[in-house]
Design an enzyme around this catalytic site. Structure first.
Site, PDB file in Angstrom:
ATOM      1  NE  ARG A 218      -8.373   1.826  11.367  1.00 25.66           N
ATOM      2  CZ  ARG A 218      -7.204   1.237  10.281  1.00 25.66           C
ATOM      3  NH1 ARG A 218      -6.936   2.365   9.531  1.00 25.66           N
ATOM      4  NH2 ARG A 218      -6.760   0.537  10.850  1.00 25.66           N
TER       5      ARG A 218
ATOM      6  CB  SER B 234      -0.851  -0.104   1.447  1.00 32.06           C
ATOM      7  OG  SER B 234      -1.794   0.871   1.247  1.00 32.06           O
TER       8      SER B 234
ATOM      9  CG  HIS C 169      -5.790  -2.081   0.197  1.00 31.25           C
ATOM     10  ND1 HIS C 169      -5.226  -2.019  -0.935  1.00 31.25           N
ATOM     11  CD2 HIS C 169      -5.187  -1.799   1.337  1.00 31.25           C
ATOM     12  CE1 HIS C 169      -3.871  -1.525  -0.324  1.00 31.25           C
ATOM     13  NE2 HIS C 169      -3.994  -1.092   0.594  1.00 31.25           N
ATOM     14  CG  ASP C 170      -8.110  -5.217   5.328  1.00 31.92           C
ATOM     15  OD1 ASP C 170      -7.078  -4.544   5.308  1.00 31.92           O
ATOM     16  OD2 ASP C 170      -8.466  -5.184   6.396  1.00 31.92           O
TER      17      ASP C 170
ATOM     18  CG  ASP D 158      -6.293  -3.507  -3.377  1.00 32.53           C
ATOM     19  OD1 ASP D 158      -7.270  -2.332  -3.156  1.00 32.53           O
ATOM     20  OD2 ASP D 158      -5.167  -3.392  -3.184  1.00 32.53           O
TER      21      ASP D 158
END
Lengths: 200, 399
Positions: free
Chosen positions: B239, B169, B367-368, B334
């Protein structure tokens, strides 16, 4: 394992060339050429296991589906040689690949199983079933080989696409050459190996 | 309570003692007194960088690997800081003895970047010119500033070169910047789930996150510490938004579906669906461990990153100075930094004649995924790392 047809490919490749191997599998041809011709090699491969094998062997590989196009990845004439070994018969659009590959490399080397090989002709023409043998080891209903051709077919496609055949070799099941093969290549050649380029 | 504590300690101890964990690690601090000129035109007169190391540096000093953290990451990438710590560092899945970034071979360094809130100089630190916390006056830092600071840390550690610089990232962007800014100091670049610059959509998400923080009445123009408060709601919302973009639609469906907490709908605005509960938990727990001014800084660093800009928007030209070998990895689901963005990097590297491998990992984790132990992903990473031969220069024959 060093396959006899690799010797033919190797002889056609100049030392220190930039080589692209389309459908490079586990990268063993690249590794062979790296050792014998000190080439700069990169491969394209879709299968996870094969890509991982290339990376584990310290080879450069790009994970991509050949059928989704290669000209996106590479600048025109960025390679000296592009190799498609035992792959075009499994592609959805072999004709597109042949055209594309010679826009990114000076010369192309193509190998494929010859549908005109006598055993294939006997199986289809006399016995009346789809070829099923060492070179074509899959049953018709479950085979990656969807675009099989003979030497004659391949050569007329090259002609249609404006490609010039620089060299041709055929090998038998042990992937060796012989006088018989040279005299009747489309009958006795189990695998064909071509060196092609764009007609000037 | 004293009856409960040992239980937690035992849970931690089991993991700490695992053969594949780096075990207990202690963060260290490096102080730099030479001013660091920043892209924004300002400079930091002195600063501290907090870092952790795992594994042993070899005699030649040639097996060092730098890990660059992402938006909310820090220096604690692997192992445990205390016997009682229940969760290991943020990338413990990949760093440790026998893991893809094998600490029995490599000396691994991970630091908290400038502007961070975990011990390195940042908005929470005292500004030597005012003797008060920097707060909103901390200068905007860029990925390039971070890389310059990381280079000073490299020298501080007595190293002349990294065997590899690795990041996912925003961390992947730092890796790209390393290969451009210090081409001779990085032998291998591992760029995971990254992009050569943010898209308008990416910047838009960041802007919503920033507005959530800035418009929180408790933000006080960034001087919430002086006001004795915290912009809790704003940071929580930022968040929560982030978490939505880190997961894929599929991953959310698999993880939460439309499952209800109470088993039935109550026709109200309290938490009803499990996904709401998850997001609120992620949001509130983040507020306790992260600083709002740092969050703003990190999102700006993301927005500004665009190494091609100075080269006529030509990424190939920007990457031309790089001497490293590259491994680029992306994940199919992602959508924050989609495979398409990694392909841009790979194409530019190929066009610039660099040695590069690219793997596209099938995953529904969004994405994680870059933090997860996905067998094919870890096989690729491990295979690449295993081929790093620090005794030799990069092999001449491989493109």
């Amino acid at each position: 394992m060093i396959r006899p047809d690799w010797h033919i490919v190797e002889q056609w490749i100049a030392p220190h060339s930039r080589v692209l191997d389309l459908g490079c599998g586990d990268g063993s041809l690249m590794a062979h050429l790296l050792e014998r011709r000190q080439v700069l090699a990169v491969g394209l491969e879709l299968d996870d296991d094969q890509v991982a094998a290339c990376i584990e062997a310290g080879l450069n590989v790009i994970q991509e589906d050949l059928d989704s196009g290669i000209s996106d990845w590479f600048a025109p004439m960025s390679f000296d040689f592009v190799i498609v070994s035992q792959t075009i018969q499994a592609m959805r659009h072999p004709e597109r690949l042949l055209a594309d590959m010679l826009s990114i490399a000076r010369e192309g080397i193509v190998t494929f199983p010859n549908m005109g090989y006598w055993r294939n002709r006997v199986q289809l023409g006399l016995l009346g079933h789809m070829p099923f043998n060492r070179a074509l080891p899959n049953p018709w209903y479950n085979t990656p080989n969807i675009h099989l051709c003979t030497l004659t077919d391949f050569e007329s496609l090259c002609d249609e696409l404006g490609l010039e055949i620089l060299d041709r070799a055929v090998v038998d099941s042990a992937r060796r050459e012989s006088a018989l093969l040279r005299a009747f290549p489309n009958w006795f050649g189990e695998h064909a190996i071509y060196r092609i380029k764009r007609r000037a | 309570m004293s009856e409960v504590a040992p239980k937690i300690a035992i849970t931690g101890a089991v993991d700490v003692a695992s053969n594949h964990s780096v075990g207990i690690v202690h963060p260290q601090t490096a102080i730099f007194t030479a001013p660091l000129a920043l892209d924004c035109g300002r400079s930091l007169p002195r600063y501290a960088l907090v870092y952790e190391t795992y594994g042993q540096l070899n005699e030649a000093g040639s097996n060092a690997v730098l890990i660059c953290h992402a938006l909310s990451g820090d220096h604690h990438a692997a192992g445990f800081n205390a016997e009682t710590e229940r969760k290991p560092g943020w990338w413990d899945s990949a760093i440790g003895p026998g893991k893809p970034i094998d600490t029995s071979r490599f000396f691994v360094v991970c630091l908290n970047n400038l502007g961070g809130c975990k011990g390195s100089t940042g908005p929470l630190s005292i500004d030597p010119t005012t003797d008060k916390p920097y707060g909103p006056d901390f200068p905007i830092v860029t990925v390039r500033d971070w890389v310059h600071a990381q280079h000073r840390l490299m020298q501080y550690l007595g190293l002349s070169r990294w065997a590899a610089v690795i990041g996912g990232s925003l961390g992947g962007m730092q890796v790209l910047q390393w290969s451009i800014s210090y081409p001779e100091a990085i032998a291998h670049a591992v760029v995971i789930a990254a992009a050569p610059k943010l898209s308008a959509q990416n910047i838009a998400f960041n802007e919503v996150a920033r507005q959530a923080i800035i418009t929180d009445p408790e933000f006080h123009g960034g001087r919430y510490a002086e006001a004795g408060t915290l912009p809790r709601r704003g940071l929580m919302l930022a968040r929560m938004l982030g978490h939505i973009t880190y997961l894929s639609d599929d991953a959310m469906r698999a993880k939460f579906g439309r499952e209800l907490r109470a088993g039935q709908v109550n026709y109200g605005f309290d938490v009803e669906f499990q996904v709401e509960s998850y997001l609120r938990y992620q949001g509130t727990s983040f507020v306790d461990r992260f600083d709002a001014n740092t969050y703003l800084l990190m999102t700006k660093a993301l927005d500004y990153f665009d190494p091609a800009h100075e080269c006529g928007d030509d990424l190939m030209t920007a990457l031309a100075p790089a001497q490293a070998d590259f491994l680029v990895v992306s994940f199919t689901s992602d959508w924050r930094f989609a495979p398409m963005r990694s392909r841009e990097i790979v194409r530019a590297l190929l066009a610039a004649g660099k040695r590069v491998s690219y793997a596209e990992i099938e995953s529904n984790h969004g994405h994680d995924a870059f933090l997860m132990n996905i067998p094919y992903y870890h096989r690729v990473l491990a295979g690449y790392m295993a081929n790093i031969n620090w005794a030799l220069e990069p092999q001449a024959g491989v493109l």
